[in-house]
Design a protein around this motif. Structure first.
Motif, short mmCIF file in Angstrom:
data_model
loop_
_atom_site.label_atom_id
_atom_site.label_comp_id
_atom_site.label_asym_id
_atom_site.label_seq_id
_atom_site.Cartn_x
_atom_site.Cartn_y
_atom_site.Cartn_z
N LYS A 49 0.83 -1.22 0.00
CA LYS A 49 0.00 0.00 0.00
C LYS A 49 0.86 1.25 0.00
CE LYS A 49 -4.12 -1.55 2.47
NZ LYS A 49 -4.88 -1.19 3.68
N LEU A 54 -1.26 4.50 -0.99
CA LEU A 54 -2.51 4.36 -0.24
C LEU A 54 -2.28 4.53 1.25
CD1 LEU A 54 -4.02 1.33 -2.16
CD2 LEU A 54 -4.61 3.73 -2.41
N TYR A 79 -1.29 -1.71 -10.19
CA TYR A 79 -1.52 -2.31 -8.88
C TYR A 79 -2.79 -3.16 -8.88
CZ TYR A 79 -2.95 -2.23 -3.91
OH TYR A 79 -3.37 -2.56 -2.65
N ARG A 83 -8.61 -6.80 -3.12
CA ARG A 83 -10.06 -6.61 -3.03
C ARG A 83 -10.59 -6.04 -4.34
NH1 ARG A 83 -10.07 -2.89 1.89
NH2 ARG A 83 -8.21 -4.11 2.36
N THR A 84 -11.93 -6.02 -4.47
CA THR A 84 -12.52 -5.46 -5.69
C THR A 84 -12.64 -3.96 -5.53
OG1 THR A 84 -13.79 -7.49 -5.92
CG2 THR A 84 -14.47 -5.64 -7.27
N TYR A 85 -11.96 -3.24 -6.39
CA TYR A 85 -12.02 -1.78 -6.26
C TYR A 85 -12.82 -1.11 -7.38
CZ TYR A 85 -7.91 -1.61 -9.49
OH TYR A 85 -7.06 -1.73 -10.54
N LEU A 86 -13.52 -1.93 -8.15
CA LEU A 86 -14.30 -1.38 -9.26
C LEU A 86 -15.76 -1.22 -8.85
CD1 LEU A 86 -12.75 -3.66 -12.00
CD2 LEU A 86 -12.15 -1.28 -11.53
N ALA A 87 -16.40 -0.14 -9.31
CA ALA A 87 -17.80 0.12 -8.95
C ALA A 87 -18.69 -0.94 -9.58
CB ALA A 87 -18.20 1.51 -9.42
N GLY A 88 -19.63 -1.45 -8.79
CA GLY A 88 -20.48 -2.55 -9.24
C GLY A 88 -21.43 -2.20 -10.37
N PHE A 98 -12.36 3.85 -18.83
CA PHE A 98 -11.77 4.59 -17.71
C PHE A 98 -10.25 4.40 -17.67
CE2 PHE A 98 -10.47 4.95 -13.26
CZ PHE A 98 -11.12 6.10 -12.85
N PHE A 99 -9.82 3.14 -17.76
CA PHE A 99 -8.38 2.86 -17.73
C PHE A 99 -7.66 3.46 -18.94
CE2 PHE A 99 -6.68 -0.02 -14.39
CZ PHE A 99 -7.78 0.00 -13.57
N TYR B 8 -15.39 12.08 -15.19
CA TYR B 8 -15.88 10.87 -14.55
C TYR B 8 -16.69 11.18 -13.29
CZ TYR B 8 -13.73 7.89 -17.93
OH TYR B 8 -13.44 7.26 -19.11
N ASP B 97 -13.35 0.52 -0.65
CA ASP B 97 -12.52 -0.22 -1.63
C ASP B 97 -12.32 0.57 -2.92
OD1 ASP B 97 -12.40 -2.19 0.20
OD2 ASP B 97 -13.72 -3.60 -0.82
N GLU B 98 -13.36 1.32 -3.32
CA GLU B 98 -13.23 2.11 -4.56
C GLU B 98 -12.14 3.18 -4.44
OE1 GLU B 98 -16.91 3.57 -6.27
OE2 GLU B 98 -17.93 1.74 -5.67
N TYR B 100 -9.27 2.65 -3.50
CA TYR B 100 -8.02 2.05 -3.99
C TYR B 100 -7.76 2.44 -5.43
CZ TYR B 100 -7.10 -0.93 0.03
OH TYR B 100 -6.78 -1.38 1.28
N LEU B 101 -8.85 2.59 -6.19
CA LEU B 101 -8.69 3.00 -7.59
C LEU B 101 -8.45 4.52 -7.64
CD1 LEU B 101 -8.78 2.24 -10.57
CD2 LEU B 101 -11.25 2.50 -10.51
N HIS B 103 -7.19 6.60 -5.47
CA HIS B 103 -5.91 7.10 -4.97
C HIS B 103 -4.69 6.50 -5.69
CE1 HIS B 103 -7.78 9.48 -1.92
NE2 HIS B 103 -8.51 8.45 -1.54
N LEU B 297 -2.96 9.93 4.65
CA LEU B 297 -3.88 8.97 4.03
C LEU B 297 -3.59 7.57 4.55
CD1 LEU B 297 -6.16 8.56 1.94
CD2 LEU B 297 -4.40 8.06 0.26
N LEU B 299 -5.68 4.22 4.00
CA LEU B 299 -6.82 3.41 3.57
C LEU B 299 -6.76 2.04 4.24
CD1 LEU B 299 -7.67 3.87 -0.20
CD2 LEU B 299 -8.55 5.04 1.79
#
Lengths: 233, 300
Positions: A49, A54, A79, A83-88, A98-99, B8, B97-98, B100-101, B103, B297, B299
């Motif tokens: 992290k 992070l 990275y 965990r899942t960091y993408l919006a559902g 986005f990427f 976005y 969790d979001e 993480y993207l 930051h 920060l 997280l």
């Protein structure tokens, strides 16, 4: 030597009593696949992290390609968190957009190929996918970048053995000799075949940093067997 | 990078905010219909009332009052829902969790924060503006209903226009025009600044909550309540200090002109005090957020 990652006396404490990462000095080269190994609570995820910005170190300095952690290093680091960091509510295609928008090194074609070979529908929404498929989508996003450093935190933990093989093949196929892949995992035997070097961590400290070849030669054991010996309870 | 972040952010928030705008539009339509029906019905004169339609009259009046209360409740609800939604969206994309993207994007904390504050502030401003337009539409509908119901015998537009002209002439004579213009400018500035200051206080509180080792969201919410409370107390003190000279002048002056000018000055100073407080609080909270995001920060 041209190091990709330089950690100088890095400490991270969440409270006054203990340090999750304790005065770590470590330099990692380019062009290697490196396993970051250690038991639970050894500080692997905290270290990862910090590499990704992070967490801010309590003290010490981290540099990637000679630069402190910031937008410039984040543009070079791909990275994969644990965990899942993408919006559902987003579709896979929207996430690819986005990427593509944010990362100059993102290859849309490579991502499309990997989605196709894993039979993932680009129109599917993330919340309609299984946990394992979500992890695959995240891995595809990460491995579709031409990054200098790939940081993968438990990339094979939540997927079936067949998918594990695919993931390892993906890492190997997409890895370029100028970039480094840092993989944190408990499943050492599964991943050992692709590793060049290993870093063992315990109680927030680096206890070993050596090549896989050295372990084989000097200890006459596999990394998995040596890990079990070092961290025997 | 900032443009992309904002793009976005707009994309991520527009659905719910458009729904809230639609709710405001719907409430305006229902309110305007309810009130125009009531006014038109009641203005048909008392003949029907005396001819046994008492119940119908009562029902129409109650419908009008019900519409009024429903309208007020809807507007209050939209305000709270909007601030709640903006808070949830900010927290989710920054500290769950979001985050993480968010930051790990190649952007500075300042760019990330600015995009979020700007877009949320704009939505706050847009929906507040829509509510203002809604009130104007209702007033126009009510006046129009009066005007058409009384066959031109009673024309509220003409009456209002006459009153305004007379008031403006008097303001010119007494030299109060400057104070009124000052008040109008302060009101417009407050309308623009407050929505941004409001979201900064909310986002700042949630960010301060991240400093806690446990129950970060709860600490953030409690911080927000505390910040609102402190802001309200400070607002009272600011307003008192700003308006004290005018109050003294009013109480000691026997001249009605001086008293009138002091009352108008008092009004504009009250607005200035609120505006100054919003700017100061917003700036402090924004600075605190940048510091936490850059240096603290953590997280989970």
């Amino acid at each position: 030597m041209d190091h990709l990652i330089d950690l100088t006396d890095v400490t991270k404490s969440y409270n006054a009593r203990s340090a999750a990462v304790d005065h770590v000095m470590l330099s990692l080269p380019r062009g290697k696949i490196i396993g970051l190994l250690g038991p639970n609570g050894s500080g692997k995820t905290t270290l990862i992290k910090m590499l990704n910005g992070l967490l801010v170190p309590t003290s010490g300095q981290i540099r990637i390609s000679g630069m402190p952690i910031g937008p410039e290093t984040k543009a070079k680091v791909a990275y994969l968190p644990d965990r899942t960091y993408l919006a559902g509510n987003q579709t896979v295609t929207q996430i690819l957009d986005f990427f593509e928008d944010f990362y100059q090194d993102f290859s849309r074609e490579r991502a499309a190929q990997m989605l196709q070979s894993l039979h993932i529908d680009p129109k599917a929404r993330m919340n309609s996918l299984s946990k394992g498929t979500k992890e695959k989508v995240q891995l595809i996003l990460v491995m579709s970048r031409n990054a200098e450093l790939y940081v993968l935190d438990e990339p094979i933990a939540g997927v079936d053995p067949a998918a594990r093989d695919y993931i390892l093949r993906t890492i190997l196929n997409n890895y370029n000799p100028q970039s480094t892949v840092l993989i944190s995992t408990h499943l050492i035997s599964d991943i050992e075949q692709v590793l060049h070097e290993v870093v063992f961590m315990r109680y927030g400290k680096i206890v070993l940093y050596t090549s896989v070849e050295n372990i084989h030669k000097e200890k006459g054991k596999s990394v998995d067997a040596y890990f079990r010996e070092v961290f025997a309870c | 990078m900032l443009k992309k972040l904002m793009k976005y952010e707009w994309k991520g928030t527009f659905k719910i905010c458009l729904i809230l705008l639609a709710v405001v539009a719907g409430a305006t339509l229902v309110g305007a219909l309810g009130w125009s029906v009531m006014i038109r019905y009641l203005s048909r004169g008392s003949a029907e009332y005396h001819n046994g339609n008492e119940m119908a009259s009562v029902a129409v009046t109650m419908m009008g009052m019900g519409t009024f209360f429903a309208y007020i409740l809807t507007m209050a609800g939209v305000t709270y829902l909007l601030i709640g939604y903006l808070g949830v969206h900010f927290y989710k994309t920054m500290y769950t969790d979001e985050g993480y993207l968010t930051h790990t994007l190649p952007a500075t904390p300042k760019q990330i924060l600015f995009s979020k504050v700007f877009v949320a502030g704009c939505w706050n401003l847009i929906i507040l503006g829509a509510m203002g337009i809604s009130v104007v539409v209702l007033v126009i509908t009510i006046f129009g209903s009066f005007s058409s119901s009384y066959n031109g015998l009673y024309n509220p537009w003409a009456e209002m226009s006459r009153d305004f002209t007379q008031m403006w002439r008097e303001l010119n004579d007494t030299g109060l025009k400057v104070e009124i213009v000052h008040t109008i400018v302060s009101t417009i500035l407050a309308y623009i600044v407050s929505p941004f200051s409001g979201v900064i206080m909310l986002f700042g509180s949630l960010t301060i909550g991240q400093l806690a080792s446990k129950h970060k969201l709860l600490v953030g919410i409690l911080t927000y309540v505390g910040v609102l409370f402190a802001n309200s107390i400070l607002g009272q003190i600011f307003r008192f200090v700003f308006t004290l000279p005018y109050l003294v002048r009013v109480s000691t002056s026997s001249s009605s002109n001086v008293a009138a000018r002091s009352v108008a000055g008092n009004m504009s100073s009250t607005l200035d005090a609120s505006l100054a407080l919003a700017v100061v609080t917003g700036a402090i909270m924004y600075f605190v957020m940048i510091q936490i995001l850059s240096k603290k920060l953590n997280l989970d």
